[in-house]
Scaffold this active site. Structure first.
Site, PDB file in Angstrom:
ATOM      1  N   ASP A 178       4.498  -2.223 -22.280  1.00  0.00           N
ATOM      2  CA  ASP A 178       5.337  -1.487 -21.350  1.00  0.00           C
ATOM      3  C   ASP A 178       5.780  -2.666 -20.358  1.00  0.00           C
ATOM      4  OD1 ASP A 178       6.695   0.154 -19.510  1.00  0.00           O
ATOM      5  OD2 ASP A 178       4.976   1.032 -19.080  1.00  0.00           O
ATOM      6  N   GLU A 212      11.118  -1.585 -12.275  1.00  0.00           N
ATOM      7  CA  GLU A 212      11.577  -0.364 -13.130  1.00  0.00           C
ATOM      8  C   GLU A 212      10.117   0.547 -12.727  1.00  0.00           C
ATOM      9  OE1 GLU A 212      10.699   2.915 -16.225  1.00  0.00           O
ATOM     10  OE2 GLU A 212       9.523   1.262 -15.390  1.00  0.00           O
ATOM     11  N   HIS A 323      -0.234   2.073 -19.849  1.00  0.00           N
ATOM     12  CA  HIS A 323      -0.686   1.569 -18.785  1.00  0.00           C
ATOM     13  C   HIS A 323      -2.111   1.436 -18.798  1.00  0.00           C
ATOM     14  CE1 HIS A 323       2.751   2.883 -15.684  1.00  0.00           C
ATOM     15  NE2 HIS A 323       3.138   2.526 -16.986  1.00  0.00           N
TER      16      HIS A 323
END
Length: 348
Positions: A178, A212, A323
Site C-alpha cells: 500500500d 494520500e 498497514h
C-alpha cells in the site's frame, strides 16, 4: 510480471511528504513511456501520454492516480539519552508496532533502529503490564548511539519499517504494498500498451501522487491540474479472507481477480463506468470482483471531485494485513489489474 520493479518500489522508503526517493525511482522507470513528465510544487509526478490516434470528438483526459507514500513516522523528539519519539503519518494499529526494526532516513544517510514501547520487559513486568496496549505516542526508537543521537538525527527526519520484500510463489509479501502496487501498475500498464502496440484516442495522465495516507492531498492538487474527464483511483483494498473475520466483511478474496471499487467513505464510483469496465473484463476473460469498503478513502475521490467533476471509480488489488509489514497480495490479481487497465485504455 516484473517482480524486481515491485521489490524496488516497496523497499524504497517514502512517507507522506517525503516521497522523493520513490519519485526518483519512478522517473528512471518511465523514461521513454510518456510525452511529458513533470514534478509539481507539492512533489506529485505527473506523466502525460498523448493520444496515439485521432479522437472521434473531444479528446478525453484520463487520470490514473497512484499514490507513492507509505505509512510511517516523523521524528518529533529526541531526549537527553538519545531515545527518539515519533509522530505518525498514516494510520497505525499499535498492536503491530512491538519489537520492530525501523530505518531512520536523514539528508546525510540512513540509520537502523529498533522500536519498542517504554516500560518493563517481560521478566520484570506484572500481568497487568502485559495486558496494556500502548498508544503510538508511547513507543520510542533506539538507534544505539546514546547521547550522540542528536548529532545525527533531527526533528522532521522520517522513519519507515525495515522489512524485506518476499516472493512467496503465488503471493508477494512486503511493507508498503500500500501503495507501491499502484506505482507498479502505473508503470506496467503503459509498458503493456507499448509492448502490445495498442493505440488510444484518450490523453493518458498517470499521476504518482503524494500524501494520500494523510488525506488524499497530492491527488487533489494533481486532479485540479489535470481536470480529468475520467479518473481511476489505483490502490489496494482489504482482503479479509482470513480466519476471524465474518464473511460479510471480507471485501475481497485473493486470487479472484482485480477489484472494481464501487464505494468507500470518500466517494461513490460512477456506476456506469464500473459496469463498462466489468463488461470489458468479461469479454477479455479477466477475473474481477466488485468491492465496497465500509471505511477509508482513496485517490479516486479526488479525481471525481476535481474542478467541475469527473466520472471516477477505483481499480484495486485485495491485500491481506494492510498497514503492517506483512502485507500480502496475489500475483494473479496484480496481473488482472494491469490487464483490465491496459484493455480499457486501449479501447478509448
Amino acid at each position: 510480471m516484473n517482480i524486481e520493479l515491485l521489490r524496488n518500489l516497496c523497499e524504497t522508503p517514502g512517507v507522506p511528504g517525503r516521497e522523493d526517493r520513490v519519485r526518483a525511482l519512478i522517473m528512471r522507470e518511465v523514461e521513454g513511456l510518456f510525452d511529458e513528465v513533470t514534478t509539481d510544487a507539492m512533489g506529485n509526478l505527473l506523466c502525460r501520454r498523448a493520444p496515439t490516434k485521432p479522437a472521434n470528438g473531444e479528446v478525453q483526459r484520463v487520470m490514473l492516480a497512484c499514490h507513492m507514500d507509505e505509512i510511517g513516522f516523523l521524528v518529533s523528539h529526541i531526549d537527553a539519552d538519545g531515545f527518539i519519539y515519533v509522530d505518525p503519518v498514516g494510520g497505525f494499529d499499535p498492536r503491530n508496532l512491538f519489537s520492530r526494526r525501523v530505518r531512520i532516513c536523514t539528508p546525510n544517510g540512513d540509520y537502523p533502529a529498533v522500536m519498542n514501547p517504554g516500560g518493563r520487559p517481560i521478566h520484570i513486568s506484572t500481568p497487568e503490564d502485559r495486558k496494556k496496549i500502548p498508544q503510538v505516542s508511547e513507543f520510542m526508537l533506539d538507534c544505539g548511539m546514546g547521547k550522540a543521537t542528536a548529532d545525527k538525527i533531527q526533528i522532521g527526519d522520517y522513519v519507515v519499517m525495515e522489512e524485506p520484500f518476499v516472493d512467496m510463489g503465488e503471493k508477494v509479501v512486503s511493507k508498503a504494498l500500500d501503495n507501491r502496487i499502484a506505482c507498479w501498475l502505473g508503470i506496467e500498464v503503459i509498458r503493456k500498451l507499448v509492448a502490445d502496440q495498442a493505440t488510444h484516442e484518450c490523453e493518458i495522465w498517470v499521476a504518482f501522487t503524494c500524501q494520500e495516507e494523510v488525506g488524499l492531498r497530492g491527488a487533489r492538487t494533481s486532479a485540479y491540474h489535470i481536470k480529468p474527464h475520467i479518473g481511476f483511483g489505483i490502490d489496494v483494498t482489504l482482503a479479509c479472507d482470513t480466519p476471524g473475520v465474518p464473511k460479510q466483511d471480507t471485501v475481497t478474496v485473493q486470487g479472484e481477480g482485480v477489484g472494481l471499487h464501487v464505494k468507500d467513505s470518500s466517494f461513490i464510483s460512477d456506476i456506469a463506468l464500473v459496469e463498462e469496465v466489468e463488461a470489458l473484463a468479461k469479454a477479455r476473460n479477466i477475473p474481477f470482483q466488485r468491492t465496497i469498503l465500509r471505511a477509508g478513502g482513496q485517490d479516486g475521490a479526488a479525481a471525481q471531485q476535481a474542478a467541475a467533476g469527473a466520472r471516477a471509480m477505483g481499480i484495486v488489488v485485495g491485500t491481506r494485513y494492510i498497514h503492517t509489514v506483512t502485507e500480502m497480495a496475489a500475483k494473479s490479481d496484480l496481473v488482472a489489474a494491469r490487464d483490465i487497465l491496459a484493455a480499457w485504455l486501449g479501447a478509448h
